[in-house]
Enzyme design. Structure first.
Site, mmCIF file in Angstrom:
data_model
loop_
_atom_site.group_PDB
_atom_site.id
_atom_site.type_symbol
_atom_site.label_atom_id
_atom_site.label_comp_id
_atom_site.label_asym_id
_atom_site.label_seq_id
_atom_site.Cartn_x
_atom_site.Cartn_y
_atom_site.Cartn_z
ATOM 1 N N ASP A 1 6.640 13.029 -0.636
ATOM 2 C CA ASP A 1 5.194 13.163 -0.436
ATOM 3 C C ASP A 1 4.618 14.419 -1.100
ATOM 4 O OD1 ASP A 1 5.099 10.819 0.987
ATOM 5 O OD2 ASP A 1 5.268 11.792 2.940
ATOM 6 N N SER B 1 13.867 4.345 1.377
ATOM 7 C CA SER B 1 12.627 4.359 2.164
ATOM 8 C C SER B 1 12.919 4.520 3.648
ATOM 9 C CB SER B 1 11.844 3.060 1.942
ATOM 10 O OG SER B 1 10.850 2.938 2.952
ATOM 11 N N ARG C 1 5.918 8.591 15.430
ATOM 12 C CA ARG C 1 7.117 8.158 16.179
ATOM 13 C C ARG C 1 7.040 8.602 17.643
ATOM 14 N NH1 ARG C 1 8.260 8.436 10.832
ATOM 15 N NH2 ARG C 1 10.045 7.304 9.960
ATOM 16 N N GLN D 1 10.659 4.354 5.891
ATOM 17 C CA GLN D 1 9.850 3.377 6.630
ATOM 18 C C GLN D 1 10.602 2.064 6.764
ATOM 19 O OE1 GLN D 1 6.052 3.194 4.644
ATOM 20 N NE2 GLN D 1 5.499 5.271 5.266
ATOM 21 N N GLY E 1 0.839 3.579 6.071
ATOM 22 C CA GLY E 1 1.987 2.714 5.768
ATOM 23 C C GLY E 1 3.071 2.870 6.817
ATOM 24 N N ARG F 1 -3.499 13.348 -0.212
ATOM 25 C CA ARG F 1 -2.661 14.389 -0.827
ATOM 26 C C ARG F 1 -3.117 14.733 -2.249
ATOM 27 N NH1 ARG F 1 0.753 14.883 3.354
ATOM 28 N NH2 ARG F 1 1.716 13.013 4.170
HETATM 29 C C1 S3P Z 1 7.437 8.171 5.900
HETATM 30 C C2 S3P Z 1 8.268 7.780 4.885
HETATM 31 C C3 S3P Z 1 7.909 7.899 3.458
HETATM 32 C C4 S3P Z 1 6.719 8.825 3.238
HETATM 33 C C5 S3P Z 1 5.613 8.578 4.227
HETATM 34 C C6 S3P Z 1 6.116 8.781 5.643
HETATM 35 C C7 S3P Z 1 7.881 7.989 7.302
HETATM 36 O O1 S3P Z 1 7.560 6.620 2.972
HETATM 37 O O2 S3P Z 1 6.232 8.691 1.926
HETATM 38 O O3 S3P Z 1 4.526 9.428 3.991
HETATM 39 O O4 S3P Z 1 7.241 8.560 8.211
HETATM 40 O O5 S3P Z 1 8.888 7.306 7.513
HETATM 41 P P1 S3P Z 1 8.672 5.612 2.362
HETATM 42 O O6 S3P Z 1 9.578 5.206 3.437
HETATM 43 O O7 S3P Z 1 7.864 4.440 1.841
HETATM 44 O O8 S3P Z 1 9.353 6.370 1.261
#
Ligand code: S3P
Length: 441
Positions: free
Chosen positions: A323, A175, A34, A177, A102, A395
């Site tokens: 995580d 989520s 970010r 993300q 992701g 992990r």
């Molecule tokens: C993250 C959100 C999580 C986490 C990932 C990092 C982020 O994923 O598992 O390692 O930085 O927003 P999800 O939003 O899919 O739960």
């Protein structure tokens, strides 16, 4: 090493030992991604300290360079970004490769929705199997043209024309993300965009947007912002990653005689479920020197060995430790009695299917671990030596390394190259804290 051509290495870890000493694990991965994104989209110069120099965050940095942003560093965790403003990115030449991340792919999809060019995002073999419709569909509802490969997988192409419709999105899954993607697209929308989450998830996007001077409203489980504002450059001090500290928190909790202090760790309440869960299992964890660093709570974490007991993990803690379950499963294997996890089906769509991969590895090491559709049932017991697979998940590799502290024979962990995505200094730091680990290629 390129982020997609990975030469394979394995870890061979000798059984036993204990953890002792003081260390600082690398910077938080979520916050590092970010910091590059918001620094690039801000007006003015942003300075970052404590940046994670792992493959994932470096891929994000390179992607912004490809879109015309001038970024100096990283050098010893320091990065300087000349922000181009929300609408100042340039169309990159070729595909943007975000590696294993992701987070990068989904947040990029949001912020690229408001640009004026077409761009394709891709990643490594693991990322290419992960679901993107969870963000592609709400973005389409915001009027954005998004194409994915079959099954909603990457590569993803965004054909942005600068027009984004505001939305009120009720997220079906917890989520961060997805929430962050919609909020980033909302920066470019013609009104107020809101996201309602079914359970609290990490709030780094909201905190950092506010740090860049962008108003974000949080009311209960609803987050909203109004498009059309601007980000103003700021300085960011990235805390050490609690998700990396987690390996040593568990290691010290399971190995008799252990006593460690982990410095400057981010303990944001939306991330600290690992501490709550380990404490419910009986762990001896103390937070020292609590302070606020640029809007994120930070502390030094002191962990001493104490025997753990199995528990039913409260479902409310699941998104707050999402995580950390691979290493929490190792804690459960070393605890007395049964640990039951439910409500964690999201673990099946991480860098690997973390329920199945951990159940398989624990069984190989002699532990009675039964996967369920949304979690796992683990009976604490004796861990034998053996050879386990990571399915290219960083992990999983680091979690099984901790298991050797309590195993009766050496543990070989295959395919550990992806540890470099989040914790490039893992082997050196793990040796320094007291585990006999050797990297073989
Ligand atoms: C993250 C959100 C999580 C986490 C990932 C990092 C982020 O994923 O598992 O390692 O930085 O927003 P999800 O939003 O899919 O739960």
């Amino acid at each position: 090493m390129s982020i997609t051509s990975v030469s394979q290495i394995r870890y061979v870890i000798q059984p036993g030992g204990r953890l002792s000493g003081t260390c600082r694990v690398p910077g938080d991965k979520s916050i590092s991604h970010r910091s590059i994104m918001f620094g690039s989209l801000a007006e003015g110069t942003t300075h970052i300290a404590g940046f994670l120099e792992g493959d994932d965050a470096l891929a994000t940095l390179q992607a912004f360079r490809k879109m015309g942003v001038n970024i100096e560093g990283p050098e010893a965790g320091v990065v300087k970004i000349q922000g181009v403003g929300l609408r100042g990115l340039q169309k990159p030449k070729g595909v943007l490769d975000v590696g294993n991340a992701g987070t990068a792919m989904r947040l990029f999809m949001g912020l690229l929705s408001g640009q004026h060019f077409e761009v394709t995002l891709s990643g490594d073999a693991s990322l290419t199997k992960r679901p993107m419709n969870r963000v592609a569909n709400p973005l389409r509802d915001m009027g954005v043209s998004v194409e994915t490969a079959a099954g909603g997988h990457p590569p993803v192409t965004i054909k942005a024309n600068g027009l984004v419709k505001a939305t009120d999105y009720v997220m079906p899954m917890a989520s961060a993300q997805v929430k962050s993607c919609i909020l980033l697209a909302g920066l470019y929308a013609d009104g107020e965009t809101s996201v309602v989450e079914p359970a609290p998830t990490r709030d780094h996007t909201e905190r950092m947007l506010r740090g860049f001077g962008y108003p974000v409203k949080t009311e209960g489980n609803k987050v909203s912002l109004v498009g059309g504002g601007k980000l103003t450059a700021t300085d960011i001090d990235v805390p050490a990653d609690i998700s990396s500290a987690a390996f040593y928190m568990v290691g010290a909790s399971i190995a008799p005689g252990s006593d460690i202090t982990l410095k400057h760790v981010g303990v944001n309440p939306t991330r600290s479920g690992i501490i709550s869960i380990l404490r419910l299992m009986g762990a001896d964890i103390t937070l020292l020197n609590r302070r606020d660093v640029g809007g994120e709570p930070v502390a030094d974490i002191h962990v001493r060995y104490t025997p753990l007991k199995g528990i039913n993990i409260p479902e409310t803690l699941v998104p707050l430790a999402i995580d950390e379950f691979p290493v929490l499963f190792i804690a459960a294997a070393c605890a007395t009695g049964k640990t039951i996890l439910t409500g964690a089906e999201e673990l099946r769509v991480k860098e690997s299917d973390r329920i199945q991969v951990m159940a398989d590895g624990l069984q190989t090491l002699g532990i009675n671990a039964q996967s369920t559709p949304d979690g796992m049932i683990i009976e604490g017991g004796e861990i034998t030596g053996g050879q386990v697979e990571t399915h290219d998940d960083h992990r999983i590799a680091m979690s099984f390394t901790m298991a050797a502290l309590k195993s009766t024979g050496p543990i070989t962990v295959n395919n550990c190259s992806h540890v470099a995505t989040s914790f490039p200094s893992f082997v050196a730091l793990t040796q320094q804290l007291g585990i006999s680990i050797e990297e073989q290629s």
